[in-house]
Design a protein around this motif. Structure first.
Motif, PDB file in Angstrom:
ATOM      1  N   ARG A 254       4.817  -1.713 -44.836  1.00  0.00           N
ATOM      2  CA  ARG A 254       4.613  -2.947 -44.419  1.00  0.00           C
ATOM      3  C   ARG A 254       5.356  -3.565 -43.460  1.00  0.00           C
ATOM      4  O   ARG A 254       5.373  -4.214 -42.274  1.00  0.00           O
ATOM      5  CB  ARG A 254       3.933  -3.974 -45.277  1.00  0.00           C
ATOM      6  N   ALA A 255       6.894  -3.484 -43.722  1.00  0.00           N
ATOM      7  CA  ALA A 255       7.919  -4.068 -43.119  1.00  0.00           C
ATOM      8  C   ALA A 255       8.089  -3.124 -41.934  1.00  0.00           C
ATOM      9  O   ALA A 255       8.148  -3.838 -40.717  1.00  0.00           O
ATOM     10  CB  ALA A 255       9.141  -3.749 -44.017  1.00  0.00           C
ATOM     11  N   TYR A 257       5.475  -1.841 -40.143  1.00  0.00           N
ATOM     12  CA  TYR A 257       4.226  -2.519 -39.282  1.00  0.00           C
ATOM     13  C   TYR A 257       4.452  -3.800 -38.805  1.00  0.00           C
ATOM     14  O   TYR A 257       4.664  -3.828 -37.669  1.00  0.00           O
ATOM     15  CB  TYR A 257       3.332  -2.651 -40.296  1.00  0.00           C
ATOM     16  N   ASP A 258       5.254  -4.625 -39.405  1.00  0.00           N
ATOM     17  CA  ASP A 258       5.643  -5.808 -38.859  1.00  0.00           C
ATOM     18  C   ASP A 258       6.697  -5.618 -37.759  1.00  0.00           C
ATOM     19  O   ASP A 258       6.816  -6.468 -36.919  1.00  0.00           O
ATOM     20  CB  ASP A 258       6.443  -6.612 -40.046  1.00  0.00           C
ATOM     21  N   ARG A 259       7.491  -4.637 -37.685  1.00  0.00           N
ATOM     22  CA  ARG A 259       8.737  -4.570 -36.683  1.00  0.00           C
ATOM     23  C   ARG A 259       7.904  -3.859 -35.408  1.00  0.00           C
ATOM     24  O   ARG A 259       8.762  -3.766 -34.580  1.00  0.00           O
ATOM     25  CB  ARG A 259       9.593  -3.634 -37.300  1.00  0.00           C
ATOM     26  N   THR A 323      -5.508  -3.366 -41.584  1.00  0.00           N
ATOM     27  CA  THR A 323      -5.280  -4.601 -40.853  1.00  0.00           C
ATOM     28  C   THR A 323      -4.810  -3.905 -39.585  1.00  0.00           C
ATOM     29  O   THR A 323      -4.078  -2.898 -39.152  1.00  0.00           O
ATOM     30  CB  THR A 323      -3.904  -5.007 -41.777  1.00  0.00           C
ATOM     31  N   ARG A 325      -3.026  -5.261 -35.347  1.00  0.00           N
ATOM     32  CA  ARG A 325      -2.446  -6.397 -34.582  1.00  0.00           C
ATOM     33  C   ARG A 325      -2.401  -5.713 -33.127  1.00  0.00           C
ATOM     34  O   ARG A 325      -2.110  -4.673 -33.045  1.00  0.00           O
ATOM     35  CB  ARG A 325      -1.201  -6.682 -35.120  1.00  0.00           C
TER      36      ARG A 325
END
Length: 331
Positions: A254-255, A257-259, A323, A325
């Motif tokens: 997840r980290a 993915y966020d980056r 999910t 983005r």
């Protein structure tokens, strides 16, 4: 499929130690065609990159072969699995034909990276199905992290992104080598990188600052980012991760993915571990196969229909979640 022990302390060491990958240059863009409407037979061959060098790199290549599957054969994986994710996909696994004639046309290339204590052949349930759907899949056996490595060391993962780029450069040269069976069959401006566990970290490490645009997409399975990852140019990424992974926690994926820069999707498998969903017949395999195949068809074949059906084929209530983005066509 064998799983790999990648403890948190090692994750810290890998993130701290990975340098930028060595990149090739984009100097030729061959003609290309749309995604194939039906599956191919699958060929397999082996060769070694830099056999006399300090890091010889054995490579297994699965590729679309002639003859193509007959018209009455099963539909491509994306269509078959969308119709009913019941586990029946296991019976449709292609049987690779050693050194089979390569199918006519050019095909995008996926560089697939294995995890710790693993081998390319252990990932064949996924990679052979991608090949049947119209991709050349080149899977290196990394010199110091594979199952049979005499001097195994997990810290060598930091060197593997450069190995991946070394393989890409070799394939670009091979495509221009008239005597090679794959010559003229590789879409050398359309590469993706994918991998599981330590191979997922390797994949992320190939997306560093200045990487050439020929690397168009990445799939990180049960992995995360390395130092310098996701620095551009932006490329679509798909993360696949079990929610109860005891080896690489989902929070690591997840980290990453966020980056990530650009379009990105996260396929979660609640309650699942480090890779059982990569085994045919196990819960989630149908959705992982369908999602990864449609992701590759979208990013490497510019197949908008594959992009648009990605949410439908990826999600089975109670088994998978998705999910996204900045995914084109999605809010």
């Amino acid at each position: 499929m064998r799983v790999q022990r990648l403890v948190p302390a090692v994750l810290v060491a890998l993130v701290a130690g990975c340098g930028p990958a060595v990149a090739a240059t984009d100097d030729r863009v061959p003609s290309f065609r749309p995604a194939p409407p039906r599956p191919y037979a699958v060929g397999v061959r082996h060769f070694v990159v830099d056999p006399d060098g300090s890091r010889p790199l054995p490579v297994t290549v699965w590729y679309p072969a002639e003859p193509a599957a007959p018209a009455h054969a099963a539909a491509p994986a994306t269509t078959r699995l969308a119709a009913g994710p019941t586990g029946s996909e296991a019976a449709a696994a292609p049987v690779p034909w050693p050194d089979a004639p390569v199918a006519a046309g050019r095909f995008p290339v996926v560089v697939y990276s294995h995890g710790l204590h693993s081998l390319p052949d252990l990932h064949a349930p996924l990679t052979t199905r991608w090949a049947a759907d119209g991709f050349v899949v080149a899977a290196p056996t990394y010199p110091r992290t594979n199952l049979r490595a005499p001097d195994f060391t997990r810290a060598d993962v930091r060197n593997q992104p450069a190995d991946g780029w070394r393989l890409i450069r070799h394939l670009v040269r091979l495509d221009a080598r008239p005597a090679d069976p794959l010559a003229g069959h590789l879409a050398v401006d359309r590469f993706a990188a994918a991998g599981h566990s330590a191979g997922g970290f390797t994949t992320a490490g190939m997306f560093t600052s200045g990487h050439p645009r020929r690397l168009r997409a990445g799939i990180v399975i049960a992995g995360g980012g390395l130092a310098g990852s996701f620095a551009g140019p932006a490329a679509p990424l798909l993360f696949v991760h079990g929610g109860a992974d005891p080896i690489v926690p989902e929070s690591v994926g997840r980290a990453a993915y966020d980056r990530s820069l650009g379009p990105v999707a996260f396929l979660g498998l609640p309650g699942q571990g480090h890779g059982e969903y990569l085994t045919p017949g196990r819960p989630g395999f149908a959705q992982v196969l369908a999602a990864t195949t449609d992701f590759l068809r979208w990013t490497l074949y510019d197949d908008r229909r594959a992009r648009d059906r990605l949410p439908a084929v990826a999600v089975l209530p109670g088994v998978t979640t998705l999910t996204t983005r900045a995914l084109p066509g999605r809010r």
